[in-house]
Scaffold this motif. Structure first.
Motif, PDB file in Angstrom:
ATOM      1  N   ARG A 267       5.022   0.626  -2.484  1.00  0.00           N
ATOM      2  CA  ARG A 267       6.294   0.758  -3.193  1.00  0.00           C
ATOM      3  C   ARG A 267       7.420   1.132  -2.227  1.00  0.00           C
ATOM      4  O   ARG A 267       7.205   1.807  -1.219  1.00  0.00           O
ATOM      5  CB  ARG A 267       6.193   1.800  -4.297  1.00  0.00           C
ATOM      6  N   MET A 268       8.607   0.682  -2.578  1.00  0.00           N
ATOM      7  CA  MET A 268       9.804   1.058  -1.834  1.00  0.00           C
ATOM      8  C   MET A 268      10.180   2.487  -2.230  1.00  0.00           C
ATOM      9  O   MET A 268      10.158   2.826  -3.415  1.00  0.00           O
ATOM     10  CB  MET A 268      10.924   0.099  -2.241  1.00  0.00           C
ATOM     11  N   ASP A 269      10.476   3.306  -1.253  1.00  0.00           N
ATOM     12  CA  ASP A 269      10.871   4.673  -1.557  1.00  0.00           C
ATOM     13  C   ASP A 269      12.396   4.753  -1.571  1.00  0.00           C
ATOM     14  O   ASP A 269      13.040   4.786  -0.522  1.00  0.00           O
ATOM     15  CB  ASP A 269      10.287   5.626  -0.508  1.00  0.00           C
ATOM     16  N   CYS A 272      15.956  10.014  -4.271  1.00  0.00           N
ATOM     17  CA  CYS A 272      17.348  10.424  -3.965  1.00  0.00           C
ATOM     18  C   CYS A 272      17.553  10.982  -2.560  1.00  0.00           C
ATOM     19  O   CYS A 272      18.507  10.612  -1.883  1.00  0.00           O
ATOM     20  CB  CYS A 272      17.886  11.396  -4.999  1.00  0.00           C
ATOM     21  N   PHE A 273      16.675  11.834  -2.095  1.00  0.00           N
ATOM     22  CA  PHE A 273      16.915  12.421  -0.776  1.00  0.00           C
ATOM     23  C   PHE A 273      16.770  11.354   0.316  1.00  0.00           C
ATOM     24  O   PHE A 273      17.615  11.230   1.200  1.00  0.00           O
ATOM     25  CB  PHE A 273      15.958  13.591  -0.516  1.00  0.00           C
ATOM     26  N   LEU A 274      15.685  10.579   0.210  1.00  0.00           N
ATOM     27  CA  LEU A 274      15.447   9.578   1.265  1.00  0.00           C
ATOM     28  C   LEU A 274      16.510   8.479   1.248  1.00  0.00           C
ATOM     29  O   LEU A 274      16.866   7.918   2.293  1.00  0.00           O
ATOM     30  CB  LEU A 274      14.056   8.970   1.098  1.00  0.00           C
ATOM     31  N   ASN A 275      17.051   8.203   0.079  1.00  0.00           N
ATOM     32  CA  ASN A 275      18.047   7.136   0.000  1.00  0.00           C
ATOM     33  C   ASN A 275      19.336   7.494   0.743  1.00  0.00           C
ATOM     34  O   ASN A 275      20.186   6.641   0.977  1.00  0.00           O
ATOM     35  CB  ASN A 275      18.356   6.805  -1.465  1.00  0.00           C
ATOM     36  N   GLU A 276      19.448   8.758   1.139  1.00  0.00           N
ATOM     37  CA  GLU A 276      20.606   9.134   1.957  1.00  0.00           C
ATOM     38  C   GLU A 276      20.540   8.485   3.336  1.00  0.00           C
ATOM     39  O   GLU A 276      21.493   8.565   4.120  1.00  0.00           O
ATOM     40  CB  GLU A 276      20.718  10.651   2.055  1.00  0.00           C
ATOM     41  N   ASN A 298      14.530   5.061  13.816  1.00  0.00           N
ATOM     42  CA  ASN A 298      14.441   3.755  13.139  1.00  0.00           C
ATOM     43  C   ASN A 298      13.003   3.405  12.779  1.00  0.00           C
ATOM     44  O   ASN A 298      12.715   2.926  11.688  1.00  0.00           O
ATOM     45  CB  ASN A 298      15.038   2.653  14.012  1.00  0.00           C
ATOM     46  N   GLU A 299      12.081   3.655  13.721  1.00  0.00           N
ATOM     47  CA  GLU A 299      10.669   3.319  13.447  1.00  0.00           C
ATOM     48  C   GLU A 299      10.116   4.189  12.322  1.00  0.00           C
ATOM     49  O   GLU A 299       9.375   3.719  11.464  1.00  0.00           O
ATOM     50  CB  GLU A 299       9.822   3.518  14.709  1.00  0.00           C
ATOM     51  N   THR A 300      10.511   5.461  12.323  1.00  0.00           N
ATOM     52  CA  THR A 300       9.987   6.382  11.307  1.00  0.00           C
ATOM     53  C   THR A 300      10.359   5.916   9.909  1.00  0.00           C
ATOM     54  O   THR A 300       9.563   6.024   8.968  1.00  0.00           O
ATOM     55  CB  THR A 300      10.560   7.807  11.536  1.00  0.00           C
ATOM     56  N   TYR A 301      11.568   5.378   9.764  1.00  0.00           N
ATOM     57  CA  TYR A 301      12.032   5.033   8.417  1.00  0.00           C
ATOM     58  C   TYR A 301      12.035   3.530   8.144  1.00  0.00           C
ATOM     59  O   TYR A 301      12.626   3.074   7.164  1.00  0.00           O
ATOM     60  CB  TYR A 301      13.408   5.672   8.173  1.00  0.00           C
ATOM     61  N   ASP A 302      11.329   2.784   8.983  1.00  0.00           N
ATOM     62  CA  ASP A 302      11.196   1.340   8.800  1.00  0.00           C
ATOM     63  C   ASP A 302      10.703   0.991   7.398  1.00  0.00           C
ATOM     64  O   ASP A 302      11.143   0.023   6.786  1.00  0.00           O
ATOM     65  CB  ASP A 302      10.179   0.816   9.820  1.00  0.00           C
ATOM     66  N   ARG A 303       9.811   1.810   6.888  1.00  0.00           N
ATOM     67  CA  ARG A 303       9.140   1.522   5.623  1.00  0.00           C
ATOM     68  C   ARG A 303      10.049   1.657   4.395  1.00  0.00           C
ATOM     69  O   ARG A 303       9.637   1.329   3.294  1.00  0.00           O
ATOM     70  CB  ARG A 303       7.934   2.452   5.444  1.00  0.00           C
ATOM     71  N   THR A 304      11.230   2.226   4.592  1.00  0.00           N
ATOM     72  CA  THR A 304      12.132   2.281   3.439  1.00  0.00           C
ATOM     73  C   THR A 304      12.719   0.902   3.166  1.00  0.00           C
ATOM     74  O   THR A 304      13.199   0.623   2.083  1.00  0.00           O
ATOM     75  CB  THR A 304      13.303   3.247   3.695  1.00  0.00           C
ATOM     76  N   ASN A 305      12.674   0.030   4.154  1.00  0.00           N
ATOM     77  CA  ASN A 305      13.373  -1.250   4.076  1.00  0.00           C
ATOM     78  C   ASN A 305      12.444  -2.453   4.130  1.00  0.00           C
ATOM     79  O   ASN A 305      12.679  -3.451   3.482  1.00  0.00           O
ATOM     80  CB  ASN A 305      14.345  -1.333   5.261  1.00  0.00           C
ATOM     81  N   ASP A 311       9.297  -0.621  -7.157  1.00  0.00           N
ATOM     82  CA  ASP A 311       8.213  -0.094  -7.982  1.00  0.00           C
ATOM     83  C   ASP A 311       8.117  -0.774  -9.351  1.00  0.00           C
ATOM     84  O   ASP A 311       7.026  -1.048  -9.859  1.00  0.00           O
ATOM     85  CB  ASP A 311       8.480   1.410  -8.177  1.00  0.00           C
ATOM     86  N   ARG A 312       9.279  -1.073  -9.949  1.00  0.00           N
ATOM     87  CA  ARG A 312       9.255  -1.688 -11.290  1.00  0.00           C
ATOM     88  C   ARG A 312       8.649  -3.080 -11.231  1.00  0.00           C
ATOM     89  O   ARG A 312       7.952  -3.511 -12.149  1.00  0.00           O
ATOM     90  CB  ARG A 312      10.678  -1.775 -11.855  1.00  0.00           C
ATOM     91  N   LEU A 313       8.916  -3.792 -10.138  1.00  0.00           N
ATOM     92  CA  LEU A 313       8.331  -5.132 -10.004  1.00  0.00           C
ATOM     93  C   LEU A 313       6.818  -5.029  -9.837  1.00  0.00           C
ATOM     94  O   LEU A 313       6.060  -5.807 -10.431  1.00  0.00           O
ATOM     95  CB  LEU A 313       8.968  -5.862  -8.814  1.00  0.00           C
ATOM     96  N   LEU A 314       6.366  -4.051  -9.048  1.00  0.00           N
ATOM     97  CA  LEU A 314       4.918  -3.885  -8.876  1.00  0.00           C
ATOM     98  C   LEU A 314       4.258  -3.611 -10.225  1.00  0.00           C
ATOM     99  O   LEU A 314       3.201  -4.174 -10.545  1.00  0.00           O
ATOM    100  CB  LEU A 314       4.629  -2.734  -7.910  1.00  0.00           C
TER     101      LEU A 314
END
Ligand SMILES: Cc1cc2nc3c(=O)[nH]c(=O)nc-3n(C[C@H](O)[C@H](O)[C@H](O)COP(=O)(O)OP(=O)(O)OC[C@H]3O[C@@H](n4cnc5c(N)ncnc54)[C@H](O)[C@@H]3O)c2cc1C
Length: 469
Positions: A267-269, A272-276, A298-305, A311-314
């Motif tokens: 799932r995409m995270d 609210c906090f991470l979306n900052e 950048n590598e640490t947060y690659d998975r946000t993108n 999640d709703r699609l999954l």
């Protein structure tokens, strides 16, 4: 406010005159102050910002060159019911100017759907609706955009040993005729190129295609929605899941296989906090980090993108698959821990794919009707369109462009034009570079940079000091 001379048309406008091939080297040909290559959301947001943001500049001539026949946002993936991953307020302007007439809210108001949209109680429009919004906004700038022109090359024009202008060579996508435009400054916003994995042979047979062509090719090649086609999807990101959902609903008898390296969809995270991570103020923080720490960030947060799914699609896909099992049907093969080794079109018109099961090292061969590569996009260190001016552009030790906070590529002192990149600066400005939420604020930074340029005889003129000094 910048006064854009957008009352003139591409054909009749001396400032933007397309230079026919024999005249192409004439340095005294009228040039425009700014040419934008590509007219997707990024350069559209820039056109809006140029119109809205007050600056000291008297007048700027701007022109955008787009290869499509009309505005269309990621048209190959405009699938029914596909939803935005960003919310409706993350539009062309609202982050920067919530009172703008180019907001999604104003689009709804003008189309008589504001109350009904609010009643949906859903922040995420369909991509079709967002595309319609973007088209509506783009319509306001039709005098500044030339469509059906594919930019082929960007060449330096020298005067007294300095590059003072750029020649933008274009080919008309309908007539194949060639022409050129002259520009004093350039903004490149061409999006990304599809990534085709090694071992995959793509031809024009349509049996192997990238997700970015899906809506153009699959419904035409596979017109019988009741047929028992066998589709193979490669990838585990949002596009792969969108396509899986589309095929499950639109081709009720098709067999669908999907392969990806990880165990399952993730799932995409966007909590609210991470979306900052997509907060406009974070861009400066990321930009100012030492290079190695920026890479770690950048590598640490690659998975946000990347390689993640809404999640709703999954949940919707899982529900569909479950309902089919209730009916005793099982036509979907989700092959996690698998890697595509290669694929090629077969003489029968379909395709043959080899897949490695990573946990058992077993190689399986699949004969399918179509392979859809939802394998994402490439991020080359340098832009192919900038090859002819490459010697003036400064690079870091990894061969990537050195880019100012204002998205301007650093250049040698003998290169006067400013070249801004929209979408090519993830390594310097972070993940938000490829996403819509930051297009409005990025455009404002670029306009602010442009407004620092000196003007000569009413013309916008850059030099390195005005930007970086
Ligand atoms: C299927 C899909 C869905 C997405 N959904 C979201 C989302 O919901 N939210 C989000 O934040 N991000 C999303 N993204 C990320 C995406 O990067 C942005 O949505 C957005 O498209 C970036 O805008 P852009 O203008 O930089 O690039 P693009 O939208 O790619 O536009 C580039 C334009 O340049 C034109 N062009 C390219 N080369 C040339 C040339 N040589 N000559 C002339 N014109 C040229 C292209 O035709 C195109 O119109 C999505 C991406 C994809 C692929």
């Amino acid at each position: 406010m910048l006064v854009l001379r957008n009352d003139q048309t591409a054909s009749g406008d001396q400032s933007f005159a397309a230079v026919s091939a024999p005249d192409r080297r004439r340095p005294d040909e009228p040039a425009c102050d700014l040419i934008g290559v590509g007219f997707g959301p990024a350069n559209l947001a820039l056109a809006v910002a140029l119109e809205e943001i007050p600056t000291q500049l008297p007048s700027v001539t701007a022109r955008f060159i787009e290869q499509q026949a009309s505005f269309s946002w990621q048209p190959g993936m405009l699938l029914a019911e596909s939803r935005m991953q960003s919310v409706f307020l993350e539009d062309l302007v609202s982050n920067r100017n919530p009172q703008s007439r180019f907001s999604f809210t104003n689009y709804l108001k003008e189309h008589g759907r504001l109350v009904e949209f609010l009643n949906l109680r859903d922040f995420y429009p369909t991509r079709r609706e967002f595309n319609d919004y973007l088209r509506w906004a783009a319509g306001h700038f039709s005098g500044q955009v030339v469509y059906s022109q594919h930019v082929m090359d960007i060449e330096p024009i020298l005067e007294s040993g300095k590059t003072t202008q750029l020649r933008i060579a274009v080919k008309d996508t309908r007539s194949a005729s060639e022409a050129a435009y002259l520009a004093r400054n350039l903004i490149v916003a061409t999006g990304r190129l599809p990534f085709i994995p090694a071992g995959v042979e793509t031809r024009q047979g349509n049996a192997i295609l990238h997700s970015s062509e899906f809506a153009h090719r699959v419904p035409h090649r596979f017109p019988n929605r009741d047929a028992k086609y066998h589709f193979l999807i490669v990838g585990s990101g949002q596009s792969a899941a969108d396509i899986l959902y589309f095929l499950l609903r639109e081709y009720p008898n098709a067999e669908i296989s999907i392969v990806f390296r990880q165990f399952a969809f993730r799932r995409m995270d966007d909590s609210c906090f991470l979306n900052e991570l997509f907060h406009p103020d974070l861009v400066s923080f990321i930009y100012e980090l030492p290079k190695h720490k920026r890479s770690v960030f950048n590598e640490t947060y690659d998975r946000t993108n990347y390689s993640v799914v809404d999640d709703r699609l999954l949940a919707a896909i899982y529900r569909l698959l479950y309902e089919e099992r209730v009916l005793g049907r099982n036509r979907t093969n989700i092959l996690g821990f698998c890697e595509l080794l290669g694929a090629r079109e077969s003489s029968s018109g379909g395709a043959r794919a080899e897949v490695l099961r990573l946990m058992s090292d077993e190689v399986i061969t699949m004969n399918i009707d179509a392979v859809v590569l939802a394998t994402g996009f490439t991020k080359p260190a340098t832009h192919p369109l900038l090859a002819s001016v490459d010697r003036y552009l400064m690079r870091d030790t990894q061969g990537k462009y050195q880019i100012g906070r204002d998205y301007r590529v650093l250049t040698t002192p003998d290169f006067v034009p400013a070249i801004f990149l929209q979408g090519g600066s993830e390594h310097t400005h972070g993940h938000g570079d490829a996403a819509i939420p930051l297009v409005s604020t990025r455009a404002a930074v670029i306009v602010a940079s442009l407004s620092q340029a000196s003007t000569e005889g009413g013309r916008l003129t850059h030099n390195a000091e005005t930007i970086f000094g």
